[in-house]
Design an enzyme around this catalytic site. Structure first.
Site, PDB file in Angstrom:
ATOM      1  N   ASP A  29       0.822  -1.217   0.000  1.00  0.00           N
ATOM      2  CA  ASP A  29       0.000   0.000   0.000  1.00  0.00           C
ATOM      3  C   ASP A  29       0.853   1.262   0.000  1.00  0.00           C
ATOM      4  O   ASP A  29       0.621   2.189  -0.776  1.00  0.00           O
ATOM      5  CB  ASP A  29      -0.941  -0.006   1.210  1.00  0.00           C
ATOM      6  CG  ASP A  29      -1.851  -1.223   1.235  1.00  0.00           C
ATOM      7  OD1 ASP A  29      -2.614  -1.398   0.270  1.00  0.00           O
ATOM      8  OD2 ASP A  29      -1.787  -1.995   2.200  1.00  0.00           O
TER       9      ASP A  29
ATOM     10  N   GLU B 159      -9.064  -2.444   4.694  1.00  0.00           N
ATOM     11  CA  GLU B 159      -8.609  -1.985   6.006  1.00  0.00           C
ATOM     12  C   GLU B 159      -9.587  -0.983   6.602  1.00  0.00           C
ATOM     13  O   GLU B 159      -9.822  -0.972   7.806  1.00  0.00           O
ATOM     14  CB  GLU B 159      -7.212  -1.378   5.882  1.00  0.00           C
ATOM     15  CG  GLU B 159      -6.147  -2.418   5.579  1.00  0.00           C
ATOM     16  CD  GLU B 159      -4.832  -1.815   5.122  1.00  0.00           C
ATOM     17  OE1 GLU B 159      -3.809  -2.508   5.207  1.00  0.00           O
ATOM     18  OE2 GLU B 159      -4.827  -0.660   4.655  1.00  0.00           O
TER      19      GLU B 159
END
Length: 249
Positions: free
Chosen positions: A33, A143
């Protein structure tokens, strides 16, 4: 994919300009990420972007995937080791709570991990202040839905460009941006402690979460687990709550 990348680049440029900032920085962990965000901010601000590597219990040069990431993105970076600061802070907390008789050893691992995340957040903002940059977050849709981030830690950022992207979409963008293979293939981990992995800690795989976010059916036990996680972490996705305004009668 190029259009989607350019969409995010344009958005970053607009938001930074609206904030009156000069550029952007990201904490580079060595994960996929932050690698994607590193490439995005480099494209958005070629000469006013920065990667910040913040190891705890390691040296900067030991963060091989993080260093490979910034080098691949041709991103300027700085490494700041927080080991001593973290150890001194947490040992001081522990000492005082032990003296008070309130120390909970069973909560110490997670408490220490969250403190690490919050120290990194504070460091990122101190560096950003120096440059006049915004802090760019790395949380993705999976997330965000599960609340798998530390409140006011890695969740404490100015902008979150990947917030609508499933983990699988982040991987696709990473491949398009030529993120190092070692980073793309790496087992997802917030590196909160030795051997920690995201999926083991959550008790559910990113593949399953992505399937749910695509609107597909998943095993009932996984759907129940995911619903419980989402409900339990709702407070993380909200601004701090305040009471209704008092009106004098």
């Amino acid at each position: 994919m190029e259009q989607r990348v350019q969409h995010l680049v344009n958005w970053l440029q607009t938001k930074v300009k609206e904030a009156g900032a000069k550029g952007a920085l990201v904490g580079v962990s060595g994960g996929i990420d932050s690698a994607v965000v590193a490439n995005l901010i480099k494209r958005a601000f070629p000469d006013q972007s920065l990667g910040v590597i913040l190891p705890i219990n390691q040296r900067v040069e030991d963060q091989t995937d993080a260093v490979a990431t910034v080098e691949q993105a041709d991103l300027d970076y700085v490494g700041i080791e927080l080991t001593d600061a973290y150890k001194e802070t947490y040992s001081s907390i522990q000492k005082k709570l032990v003296e008070k008789g309130d120390w909970k050893e069973e909560k110490s691992q997670l408490g220490g991990a969250n403190l690490q995340a919050r120290m990194r957040m504070s460091t990122l903002y101190a560096v950003a202040n120096n440059y006049g940059y915004l802090v760019i977050g790395t949380d993705n849709a999976a997330e965000d839905f599960t609340g798998y981030f530390t409140k006011f830690g890695d969740g404490g950022v100015d902008l979150v460009p990947l917030i609508h992207m499933r983990k699988e979409e982040v991987r696709e963008m990473a491949a398009y941006l030529h993120v190092p293979d070692s980073v793309i293939r790496k087992k997802p981990s917030a590196e909160l402690w030795e051997g920690q992995s995201d999926e083991e800690e959550m008790g559910i795989s990113y593949q399953t979460i992505d399937a749910y976010l695509r609107g597909e059916d998943i095993p009932p036990e996984d759907e129940q687990r995911l619903g419980e996680i989402h409900e339990r972490t709702e407070h993380k996705r909200q601004v701090p709550a305040g009471p209704p305004k008092y009106e004098k009668k």
